[in-house]
Structures are given as C-alpha cells and as structure tokens.
Design a protein around this motif. Structure first.
Motif, PDB file in Angstrom:
ATOM      1  N   PRO A  16       0.795  -1.236   0.000  1.00 18.46           N
ATOM      2  CA  PRO A  16       0.000   0.000   0.000  1.00 18.46           C
ATOM      3  C   PRO A  16       0.827   1.285   0.000  1.00 18.46           C
ATOM      4  N   ASP A  17       2.029   1.260   0.585  1.00 13.30           N
ATOM      5  CA  ASP A  17       2.866   2.462   0.588  1.00 13.30           C
ATOM      6  C   ASP A  17       3.750   2.563  -0.660  1.00 13.30           C
ATOM      7  N   LEU A  18       3.608   1.596  -1.577  1.00 14.99           N
ATOM      8  CA  LEU A  18       4.358   1.529  -2.842  1.00 14.99           C
ATOM      9  C   LEU A  18       5.859   1.362  -2.643  1.00 14.99           C
ATOM     10  N   GLY A  19       6.273   0.955  -1.463  1.00 18.70           N
ATOM     11  CA  GLY A  19       7.695   0.822  -1.172  1.00 18.70           C
ATOM     12  C   GLY A  19       8.253  -0.568  -1.415  1.00 18.70           C
ATOM     13  N   LEU A  20       7.381  -1.560  -1.620  1.00 16.68           N
ATOM     14  CA  LEU A  20       7.812  -2.935  -1.813  1.00 16.68           C
ATOM     15  C   LEU A  20       7.003  -3.552  -2.947  1.00 16.68           C
ATOM     16  N   ALA A  21       7.698  -4.194  -3.875  1.00 11.13           N
ATOM     17  CA  ALA A  21       7.026  -4.862  -4.985  1.00 11.13           C
ATOM     18  C   ALA A  21       7.442  -6.332  -4.995  1.00 11.13           C
ATOM     19  N   LYS A  22       6.446  -7.215  -5.038  1.00  5.04           N
ATOM     20  CA  LYS A  22       6.700  -8.645  -5.197  1.00  5.04           C
ATOM     21  C   LYS A  22       6.564  -8.936  -6.681  1.00  5.04           C
ATOM     22  N   VAL A  23       7.641  -9.417  -7.263  1.00  2.00           N
ATOM     23  CA  VAL A  23       7.697  -9.658  -8.707  1.00  2.00           C
ATOM     24  C   VAL A  23       7.749 -11.168  -8.937  1.00  2.00           C
ATOM     25  N   TYR A  24       6.757 -11.686  -9.658  1.00  3.47           N
ATOM     26  CA  TYR A  24       6.678 -13.111  -9.965  1.00  3.47           C
ATOM     27  C   TYR A  24       7.189 -13.340 -11.379  1.00  3.47           C
ATOM     28  N   LEU A  25       8.166 -14.253 -11.501  1.00  4.03           N
ATOM     29  CA  LEU A  25       8.851 -14.484 -12.767  1.00  4.03           C
ATOM     30  C   LEU A  25       8.629 -15.904 -13.266  1.00  4.03           C
ATOM     31  N   SER A  26       8.548 -16.015 -14.577  1.00  2.00           N
ATOM     32  CA  SER A  26       8.487 -17.305 -15.243  1.00  2.00           C
ATOM     33  C   SER A  26       9.746 -17.437 -16.097  1.00  2.00           C
ATOM     34  N   PHE A  27      10.385 -18.602 -16.029  1.00  8.63           N
ATOM     35  CA  PHE A  27      11.650 -18.814 -16.737  1.00  8.63           C
ATOM     36  C   PHE A  27      11.460 -19.836 -17.847  1.00  8.63           C
ATOM     37  N   LEU A  28      11.822 -19.453 -19.068  1.00  7.18           N
ATOM     38  CA  LEU A  28      11.833 -20.371 -20.200  1.00  7.18           C
ATOM     39  C   LEU A  28      13.275 -20.507 -20.673  1.00  7.18           C
ATOM     40  N   MET A  29      13.570 -21.615 -21.305  1.00 10.82           N
ATOM     41  CA  MET A  29      14.931 -21.903 -21.785  1.00 10.82           C
ATOM     42  C   MET A  29      15.946 -21.827 -20.649  1.00 10.82           C
ATOM     43  N   SER A  30      15.518 -22.256 -19.484  1.00 12.26           N
ATOM     44  CA  SER A  30      16.393 -22.292 -18.316  1.00 12.26           C
ATOM     45  C   SER A  30      16.278 -23.680 -17.695  1.00 12.26           C
ATOM     46  N   LYS A  31      17.399 -24.346 -17.527  1.00  8.55           N
ATOM     47  CA  LYS A  31      17.375 -25.704 -16.983  1.00  8.55           C
ATOM     48  C   LYS A  31      17.097 -25.707 -15.487  1.00  8.55           C
ATOM     49  N   ASP A  32      17.642 -24.736 -14.794  1.00  9.18           N
ATOM     50  CA  ASP A  32      17.482 -24.668 -13.345  1.00  9.18           C
ATOM     51  C   ASP A  32      16.840 -23.334 -12.965  1.00  9.18           C
ATOM     52  N   LYS A  33      15.566 -23.378 -12.643  1.00  8.03           N
ATOM     53  CA  LYS A  33      14.837 -22.144 -12.328  1.00  8.03           C
ATOM     54  C   LYS A  33      15.340 -21.491 -11.046  1.00  8.03           C
ATOM     55  N   GLU A  34      15.702 -22.311 -10.071  1.00 11.18           N
ATOM     56  CA  GLU A  34      16.214 -21.770  -8.805  1.00 11.18           C
ATOM     57  C   GLU A  34      17.522 -21.003  -9.027  1.00 11.18           C
ATOM     58  N   ALA A  35      18.402 -21.559  -9.838  1.00  4.72           N
ATOM     59  CA  ALA A  35      19.670 -20.878 -10.129  1.00  4.72           C
ATOM     60  C   ALA A  35      19.422 -19.591 -10.899  1.00  4.72           C
ATOM     61  N   SER A  36      18.461 -19.626 -11.818  1.00  2.00           N
ATOM     62  CA  SER A  36      18.122 -18.413 -12.574  1.00  2.00           C
ATOM     63  C   SER A  36      17.554 -17.344 -11.650  1.00  2.00           C
TER      64      SER A  36
END
Length: 124
Positions: free
Chosen positions: A43-63
């Motif tokens: 609500p204070d616009l100070g924090l953003a949670k960004v959800y990402l999808s990874f393609l052409m990546s073997k290890d999503k955690e490492a990416s």
C-alpha cells in the motif's frame, strides 16, 4: 484488494521490468527468457513482489538467484525508466511463478480420476 493506485503502479512496473529482462537477458541472465507474470505492490508503494516465469532455463532456482544477485542493477534500470512517473522506486523481491506447474498437477489429477457413469443415463 489493491487500490487503483496500486494496480496502476503494478502494471507500470510489470511492463518496464518485462522490457528490462528482454533487453538484458543475454548479458545478465545467460540467455534465459524471463517473463514477469505478476507484480503486487504494498500500500505504501515501497515494496514490490515480482513473480517471474523462466523459459529456456534448466534450473529455475539458479536463474532466480542470478536475478536476485542483479537486483540492485535491475532496480536502478527500473528507476531510470519510471523516475518521472513515480516518487518512490520500490524495493524488488523476486519469486518464481509456479502457476503453470500447479495447473499441470491439477490436470494430471483430473486425468487420473475414475468417474463412474451415472445410472440414470443408462436407464433412459
């Protein structure tokens, strides 16, 4: 329930981060194709949670770790893009969007269900 202001700011961040990931994929993230699937803002616009999808990546955690390592640089690039539209450049927290995997698991469960025929249909 997000306010209109939060929703508008989230869309702005999502659009600009998507362009940043597209333009810098080769030099920063080893060629992985990264899509920003969702952004939620506090609500204070100070924090953003960004959800990402990874393609052409073997290890999503490492990416994801690679993205987190470049977090300050990504935030700086975002600040250059939205500095005239926002007073606050939010802190960015990155997460893997696993919606696709959850949907695949649910589809698999539905495929494995054995649903007996309705006896009323047979009698008619």
């Amino acid at each position: 329930m997000d306010s209109k202001r939060q929703q508008k700011f989230s869309r702005l961040i999502q659009k600009d981060l998507g362009e940043i990931f597209q333009q810098n994929a080769n030099k920063l993230f080893g060629g992985a194709f990264i899509t920003v699937t969702d952004v939620t803002v506090s609500p204070d616009l100070g924090l953003a949670k960004v959800y990402l999808s990874f393609l052409m990546s073997k290890d999503k955690e490492a990416s994801l770790e690679m993205v987190k390592e470049h977090g300050k640089q990504i935030r700086n690039l975002l600040a250059q893009r939205i500095r005239h539209q926002a007073r606050i450049i939010p802190e960015l927290n990155f997460y893997i969007d696993d919606t696709e995997e959850k949907a695949a698991r649910i589809d698999k469960i539905f495929e494995d269900l054995d649903i007996p025929e309705d006896k009323k249909d047979e009698e008619e």
